[in-house]
Design an enzyme around this catalytic site. Structure first.
Site, PDB file in Angstrom:
ATOM      1  N   ILE A  78     108.152   0.025  84.263  1.00 57.02           N
ATOM      2  CA  ILE A  78     107.922  -1.365  83.875  1.00 57.02           C
ATOM      3  C   ILE A  78     109.210  -1.964  83.281  1.00 57.02           C
ATOM      4  CG2 ILE A  78     107.209  -1.140  81.429  1.00 57.02           C
ATOM      5  CD1 ILE A  78     105.158  -3.094  83.953  1.00 57.02           C
ATOM      6  N   SER A  79     110.124  -1.116  82.872  1.00 56.84           N
ATOM      7  CA  SER A  79     111.292  -1.529  82.095  1.00 56.84           C
ATOM      8  C   SER A  79     112.526  -1.702  82.978  1.00 56.84           C
ATOM      9  CB  SER A  79     111.551  -0.478  81.013  1.00 56.84           C
ATOM     10  OG  SER A  79     112.915  -0.393  80.685  1.00 56.84           O
ATOM     11  N   PRO A  80     113.033  -2.950  83.099  1.00 56.09           N
ATOM     12  CA  PRO A  80     114.196  -3.174  83.959  1.00 56.09           C
ATOM     13  C   PRO A  80     115.451  -2.489  83.436  1.00 56.09           C
ATOM     14  CG  PRO A  80     113.657  -5.175  82.738  1.00 56.09           C
ATOM     15  CD  PRO A  80     112.556  -4.199  82.476  1.00 56.09           C
ATOM     16  N   SER A  99     115.443   0.330  81.955  1.00 55.06           N
ATOM     17  CA  SER A  99     115.298   1.724  82.387  1.00 55.06           C
ATOM     18  C   SER A  99     115.842   1.870  83.800  1.00 55.06           C
ATOM     19  CB  SER A  99     113.825   2.160  82.379  1.00 55.06           C
ATOM     20  OG  SER A  99     113.327   2.278  81.067  1.00 55.06           O
TER      21      SER A  99
END
Lengths: 224, 224
Positions: B14-16, B18
């Site tokens: 979900i984490s860009p 990341s």
């Protein structure tokens, strides 16, 4: 005269990451010598930015506060900048704040711009190295004496002038209107365009924007 | 066998940021080839980290949301990684979330670790490039088909197993106990010590910790 890119560095001496950005950019020792840039120091008021944007300092989240302390030490080590958190951190940052110190720098900026850097550095060292305060008039006086600031008393008196109060308010608003929500706030003026960066950790992206190389904490002289 | 430093990369699709850290570290294309490191991909649950620490996603502060969009584009451009925010950003990040996707990756990690990277990349591209969802079983199935994941149906069924649920819960707790408050969370194992870094922007500091050089988005091969 070579055409240099003007970079505004909005900073607040309460902010340790501003100190890192300041030491990276300013002191005419680092990237100002290796990139075709001209740094414009802009004292503003971080407390006003937080209020306007509803943002909160990272240390309000306990895990972030612990991490921030470690991250600051690592950044300090990397950049060769000393950083010692004030003993009474929350009181210093949240209650004492930096309003008088930033007004003082604003007054200096209006009348004697070349003295902004040494006074800012001295104030930072008071709060982020030597565990001294910066919220009292006597603190400003001590800092002024240390760096032999001319006309110190007039500049201290100017802190309460309408002109200085209006200037710092306008600058803080300008930064907020540009999208600022914390410090340091770095504005790269590329022709008519403004590219804004938050934080001390965007040096590689700023280099990319300028078409220059980021060489870490000790830039090579061959970039320019 | 050369002694490599193990680096755990805790990530959530979900984490860009990341994704940026993942593309920096993983795919065996970048720093794994130029630094003496071995990257261990660790799927965990960012929503659980936020809940445990009381932290809030940056886009909850309007000025940060606007900045983050710009910052992501600049990072994507710098690293050569495509990033397109989902059209329904708040719904995607806050309501749909990534729990099933991260459980799926946890199940894959337990049984078939070498498939974590291609499935994670495919899930990231669904949500952060192609405006597709990742919260439904049919989404996981599509991703599995795309990368030709063996035993896909068994792995999808395992998402609801006690074992997978416990594993992801424990990993999320481990990260939180290390001080994690967001993603990516990067743990450098230096002998007995752990050095933890938050975010995709600490590459120069990680290099400094390892005694290596950070060469920007396209590392030189001569570092190792």
């Amino acid at each position: 005269m070579s055409k240099k890119t003007v970079i505004d560095l909005y900073f607040d001496v309460i902010s340790p990451y501003s100190r890192i950005a300041f030491e990276q950019f300013q002191s005419l020792l680092r990237y100002e010598k290796s990139w075709p840039i001209e740094v414009n120091l802009v004292p503003f008021f971080l407390g006003g930015v937080m209020k306007a944007t509803g943002n909160k300092p990272p240390m309000m989240t306990p895990a972030k506060a612990i991490y921030m302390n470690k991250d600051l030490q690592r950044n300090a080590d990397y950049w060769g900048v000393k950083l010692v958190p004030p003993k009474d951190l929350m009181e210093t940052l949240l209650n004492r704040g930096s309003l008088m110190a930033q007004r003082f720098l604003t007054a200096i900026d209006a009348r004697n711009k070349e003295h902004v850097a040494p006074v800012a550095r001295e104030l930072w060292e008071r709060v982020w190295v030597r565990n001294e305060t910066i919220h009292m008039i006597s603190d400003l006086r001590e800092a002024a004496e240390k760096v032999k600031l001319p006309n110190a008393e007039a500049l201290i008196a100017a802190c309460n002038s309408t002109s200085v109060k209006e200037t710092i308010k306008k600058r803080t608003e300008t930064a907020v209107n540009q999208g600022c929500f914390g410090a340091p706030w770095i504005v790269v003026h590329k022709g008519e365009r403004e590219e804004c960066f938050f934080g001390s950790d965007r040096m590689p992206l700023i280099a990319h924007t300028l078409g220059c190389t980021f060489d870490g904490p000790y830039p090579l002289r061959s970039n320019i």
